[in-house]
Write a protein that holds these residues in place. Structure first.
Motif, mmCIF file in Angstrom:
data_model
loop_
_atom_site.group_PDB
_atom_site.id
_atom_site.type_symbol
_atom_site.label_atom_id
_atom_site.label_comp_id
_atom_site.label_asym_id
_atom_site.label_seq_id
_atom_site.Cartn_x
_atom_site.Cartn_y
_atom_site.Cartn_z
ATOM 1 N N TRP B 283 -6.966 -0.568 -2.699
ATOM 2 C CA TRP B 283 -7.372 -1.691 -3.552
ATOM 3 C C TRP B 283 -6.695 -2.989 -3.116
ATOM 4 C CZ3 TRP B 283 -11.569 -1.977 -6.288
ATOM 5 C CH2 TRP B 283 -12.148 -0.797 -6.800
ATOM 6 N N THR B 284 -5.465 -2.902 -2.603
ATOM 7 C CA THR B 284 -4.805 -4.109 -2.088
ATOM 8 C C THR B 284 -5.607 -4.688 -0.927
ATOM 9 O OG1 THR B 284 -2.680 -3.136 -2.648
ATOM 10 C CG2 THR B 284 -2.635 -5.024 -1.166
ATOM 11 N N ILE B 285 -6.029 -3.787 -0.007
ATOM 12 C CA ILE B 285 -6.826 -4.243 1.137
ATOM 13 C C ILE B 285 -8.138 -4.855 0.657
ATOM 14 C CG2 ILE B 285 -8.080 -3.446 3.171
ATOM 15 C CD1 ILE B 285 -5.883 -1.337 3.532
ATOM 16 N N GLY B 287 -8.711 -6.177 -2.160
ATOM 17 C CA GLY B 287 -8.410 -7.448 -2.826
ATOM 18 C C GLY B 287 -8.245 -8.586 -1.841
ATOM 19 N N VAL B 288 -7.501 -8.347 -0.765
ATOM 20 C CA VAL B 288 -7.285 -9.401 0.234
ATOM 21 C C VAL B 288 -8.608 -9.800 0.871
ATOM 22 C CG1 VAL B 288 -6.211 -9.941 2.445
ATOM 23 C CG2 VAL B 288 -4.933 -8.663 0.731
ATOM 24 N N ILE B 389 -2.068 -6.081 9.248
ATOM 25 C CA ILE B 389 -1.116 -5.328 8.419
ATOM 26 C C ILE B 389 0.179 -5.098 9.201
ATOM 27 C CG2 ILE B 389 -0.607 -3.121 7.297
ATOM 28 C CD1 ILE B 389 -3.501 -2.845 6.568
ATOM 29 N N THR B 529 4.061 -1.421 0.502
ATOM 30 C CA THR B 529 2.917 -2.096 1.140
ATOM 31 C C THR B 529 1.679 -2.072 0.253
ATOM 32 O OG1 THR B 529 2.444 -0.029 2.240
ATOM 33 C CG2 THR B 529 3.608 -1.701 3.520
ATOM 34 N N ASP B 530 1.789 -1.499 -0.932
ATOM 35 C CA ASP B 530 0.578 -1.442 -1.759
ATOM 36 C C ASP B 530 0.700 -2.302 -3.010
ATOM 37 O OD1 ASP B 530 2.464 0.061 -2.970
ATOM 38 O OD2 ASP B 530 1.314 1.924 -3.000
ATOM 39 N N GLY B 532 0.590 -6.420 -4.838
ATOM 40 C CA GLY B 532 -0.029 -7.737 -4.709
ATOM 41 C C GLY B 532 0.784 -8.650 -3.809
ATOM 42 N N GLY B 535 -0.028 -7.892 -0.353
ATOM 43 C CA GLY B 535 -1.379 -8.395 -0.097
ATOM 44 C C GLY B 535 -1.343 -9.881 0.245
ATOM 45 N N ILE B 538 -0.123 -10.354 3.757
ATOM 46 C CA ILE B 538 -1.163 -10.148 4.786
ATOM 47 C C ILE B 538 -2.044 -11.385 4.859
ATOM 48 C CG2 ILE B 538 -3.081 -8.700 5.543
ATOM 49 C CD1 ILE B 538 -2.037 -6.457 3.852
#
Lengths: 188, 566
Positions: B283-285, B287-288, B389, B529-530, B532, B535, B538
């Motif tokens: 979900w972080t990915i 989101g970005v 990443i 790494t997971d 916000g 994110g 990144i």
């Protein structure tokens, strides 16, 4: 590399049979159930057959005009003008189209001309115009065909294609269908 | 609410709603779990492997994966060259179209095998139906290549220590038959029922309302168009791609085609979640990527719907917005939306002419290709994001003074070096290419007069766009550029080759090296790494790389044009 080359060639051949052959034939089969068997949608009137989805160059005064086209509605070599928004040559061309329109449509206010009537589409084959683009031509056609403006506005309303499910997309008019209907009520 | 904007919101909602279950399905396909399509595809896949003499259970390390990938791509390139240069006498050529010249065939073959689909030719006049079908094949299997190599990286990121990363051919065949093929069947059926042609008859000749003769190109359009949308390919059947009413007859087909652009790229994020079981990271990915996409698409839609100020100045009505190069049945909102979709992923199909779009939209399209990982191409978009990443992990590690780790593996000098080289290659190809073209043009404007269709800033953008498109393996164009010349065919051909394979080799090498390293369970000292925050990190890395590399070029082209118009 050596170990991979033979399987690679064989796998390529198998893929060819499957994705070029079988896939294509299945879709071709489905097309036989589609309108006009996948040869393009057509409409017939007075013994003549037209392709509905492909725009035509229509610029006689007695008809509703279609949009300008960068390829003059060549359906065997479609394309747009690819002119940038600030290109002076392009802007002069648009101005010339506005002037031409005003000459053929005396008494029309410049502010009533919609942009789609003086710009070329991406394919050069746009079969549609906006509702305003049809309305702005009513006065001219009413005079030439000796019809009341209300009759023409009625015709435009009947030919207006609503957005998908009345929710998504644009309102538009297929110029060819509109003109065919026009010919039905007034044989000029 | 405005129906045009509603249409755009619907398209995005639809694609996310479909991508979540599809991603789960893709995850199962690559985890070799049972799915309800097994009954059909188990025997088909078995036949594929039997006829090809491949043992799909033999596991490969990352180097073997790359050799297998490069070898089969070379075979495709050679088959493609032969077919395109001999179309005139080969079968399925009812319109009598000619064979391609060597440089055009080189460009086209590279373009389709690398999933770019830059087109320096126009389909209706330059290809036989056999040529179209062979290009359709590449659209399937080059997309399959991308998805398969994405799967290799997913598998490498699992929490374990191994050199064995599955079998490339198995991932590849599964991508083609179990993912692309069923989706293409559904899509092609919808297209053909809505009036997209599917026939092997040649041109139709008709008489128009006003009595002129009109020839209409047809062919196996529906089958071709859907896979170009699904596989982030983008190579159209007709010259102007999905603006053509045969390729894209109405708003419903436009929804199907637009949704197909994003479907697999977004589904790949959820497939990743399924394979490595990290919900929050996925979900972080997402989101970005979504933030980046929205930042590009919203200003574009507004700028197209507001129309061209130079035309407003002439005193006419622009209620719909800017209409040059656009179709009435789609309207400016859906056209701008497609433009940003197609450039954020490496699709490159169009439903309106990008060359005629407003400066902001053109710039958003360029930025989409310059970042090339807001969703990105099928499989490879994720690989590009993976590079960012790695760099973000490294920089954050330095900032907080901890050993950089990602998913339980230490990131060391070698991996960071590879990541940096790959991240900088993309700006290098784009800027050097554009600089070279500009140098040639300025040195001898008379000789290269055929190149540019527009003067000034916009002309510069045409060249910048072409190299961005080649290097992002995108394939769209500011199509005013007269690009079927020796210089453009060869230079963009080389850029496409390098920009396809190096960004595959780099991430696969990193993932392979990391997979072989010792797995360290997460502890209190591990950088999370997971979240916000990460994110944002990144996103900052992407922003810095792209802004520093490309701002000057954008200022010379699109921004300068913006300030002359407004």
């Amino acid at each position: 590399m050596k170990k991979n080359i033979v399987p690679a060639i064989r796998l390529t051949l198998v893929s060819m049979v499957f994705f070029m052959g079988i896939y294509t034939l299945v879709i071709l089969g489905i097309a036989q159930l589609a309108p006009n068997k996948g040869n393009g949608l057509t409409i017939t009137q007075d013994g003549k057959t037209y392709y509905i989805n492909v725009g035509q160059s229509i610029n006689q005064d007695k008809y509703f005009w279609s949009r300008p086209s960068a390829v003059d509605y060549n359906a065997a070599g479609s394309g747009g003008s690819n002119k940038g928004p600030s290109n002076p040559e392009y802007l002069a061309e648009v101005q010339a189209r506005i002037d031409t329109f005003l000459v053929h449509n005396p008494g029309i206010n410049k502010a009533d001309i919609p942009a789609d009537l003086v710009t070329a589409s991406g394919s050069g084959l746009d079969p549609h115009i906006s509702v305003q683009a049809a309305k702005v031509q009513v006065k001219r056609i009413a005079e030439i065909r000796v019809l009341s403006e209300d009759t023409l506005l009625q015709l435009i309303q009947e030919n207006t294609e609503k957005p998908l499910l009345s929710l998504f997309g644009t309102e538009r008019i297929n110029v060819l269908k509109l003109n065919l209907d026009l010919d039905k009520i007034s044989n000029n | 609410m405005n129906t045009e904007i509603l249409g755009v919101i619907f398209m995005y909602a639809l694609v996310v709603a479909l991508a979540i279950p599809l991603g789960r399905y893709i995850g199962k396909v690559f985890s070799y779990q049972n799915t309800w399509l097994d009954k059909i595809f188990n025997p088909i896949d078995k036949l594929f492997f039997k006829l090809s003499g491949i043992n799909p259970e033999k596991e490969m390390n990352w180097k073997q994966h790359l050799v297998a990938l490069l070898t089969i791509n070379l075979v495709w390139f050679l088959v493609s060259m032969f077919t395109l240069m001999n179309m005139s006498w080969l079968p399925l050529n009812p319109d009598g179209n000619p064979s391609m010249s060597a440089d055009l065939a080189f460009n086209t073959s590279v373009s389709f095998v690398t999933n770019t689909n830059l087109q320096h030719y126009s389909g209706e006049t330059s290809l036989s139906y056999l040529g179209q079908l062979i290009l359709m094949l590449w659209q399937f299997i080059s997309a399959g290549t991308g998805i398969a190599i994405g799967a290799v990286v997913f598998v490498a990121m699992k929490e374990r220590t191994t050199e064995k990363l599955g079998n490339f051919y198995s991932f590849f065949v599964r991508s083609c038959t179990r993912i692309l093929f069923p989706l293409a069947m559904i899509g092609a059926t919808i297209l053909v029922l809505n009036g997209s042609p599917m026939t092997f008859k040649g041109k139709a000749t008709t008489t128009t309302l006003e009595g002129a003769t009109q020839q209409i190109s047809r062919g196996p359009v529906a089958a071709f168009v859907i896979i170009k949308q699904l596989g982030t390919n983008g190579g159209g059947f007709y010259g102007p791609n999905s603006t053509n009413p045969m390729e894209n007859p109405n708003y419903l087909t436009n929804i199907v085609e637009t949704a197909s652009i994003f479907l697999i790229p977004i589904a790949m994020i959820f497939a990743f979640r399924f394979v490595i079981r990290r919900k929050k990271l996925a979900w972080t990915i997402f989101g970005v990527m979504t933030t980046g996409f929205l930042l590009l698409v919203i200003p574009s839609i507004f700028s197209e719907m507001n129309g061209n100020p130079a035309i407003a100045h002439m005193g006419i009505q622009q209620n719909m917005g800017s209409m040059e190069g656009k179709e009435v049945r789609f309207g400016p909102a859906a056209s701008a939306y497609w433009a940003v979709n197609t450039t954020c992923t490496s699709n490159g199909s169009v439903n309106a002419m990008h060359d005629s779009m407003m400066p902001i939209t053109g710039m958003a399209a360029l930025l989409g290709m310059m970042v090339n990982s807001f969703y990105g191409g099928v499989g490879v978009g994720f690989l590009n994001f993976y590079i960012f990443i790695i760099i973000a992990v490294f920089i954050s590690g330095l900032m907080v003074g901890r050993t950089p780790e990602f998913l339980g593996k230490k990131i060391e000098a070698k991996e960071v070096k590879i990541a940096m080289i790959i991240a900088l290659l993309h700006p290098f190809f784009i800027l050097v290419g554009t600089a070279l073209a500009s140098y040639l043009y300025v040195g001898n404007p008379a000789e290269y007069a055929g190149w540019l269709n527009n003067p000034g800033y916009h002309g510069f953008s045409e060249m910048l766009y072409e190299f961005s498109s080649a290097s992002a393996n995108n394939g769209s164009g500011f199509e005013g550029l007269g690009d079927n010349t020796m210089f453009w065919n060869v230079s963009t051909g080389l850029v496409m080759l390098l920009a396809r394979y190096l960004p595959i080799i780099g991430p696969v090498a990193i993932a392979g090296i990391l997979a072989a390293k010792k797995y360290i369970p997460e502890g209190a000292g591990t950088l999370k790494t997971d979240t916000g925050t990460f994110g944002l990190m990144i996103f900052a890395v992407m922003f810095i790389v792209v802004a520093l590399s490309f701002f000057p070029a954008l200022a010379l082209g699109q921004l300068a044009e913006y300030f002359t118009l407004y």
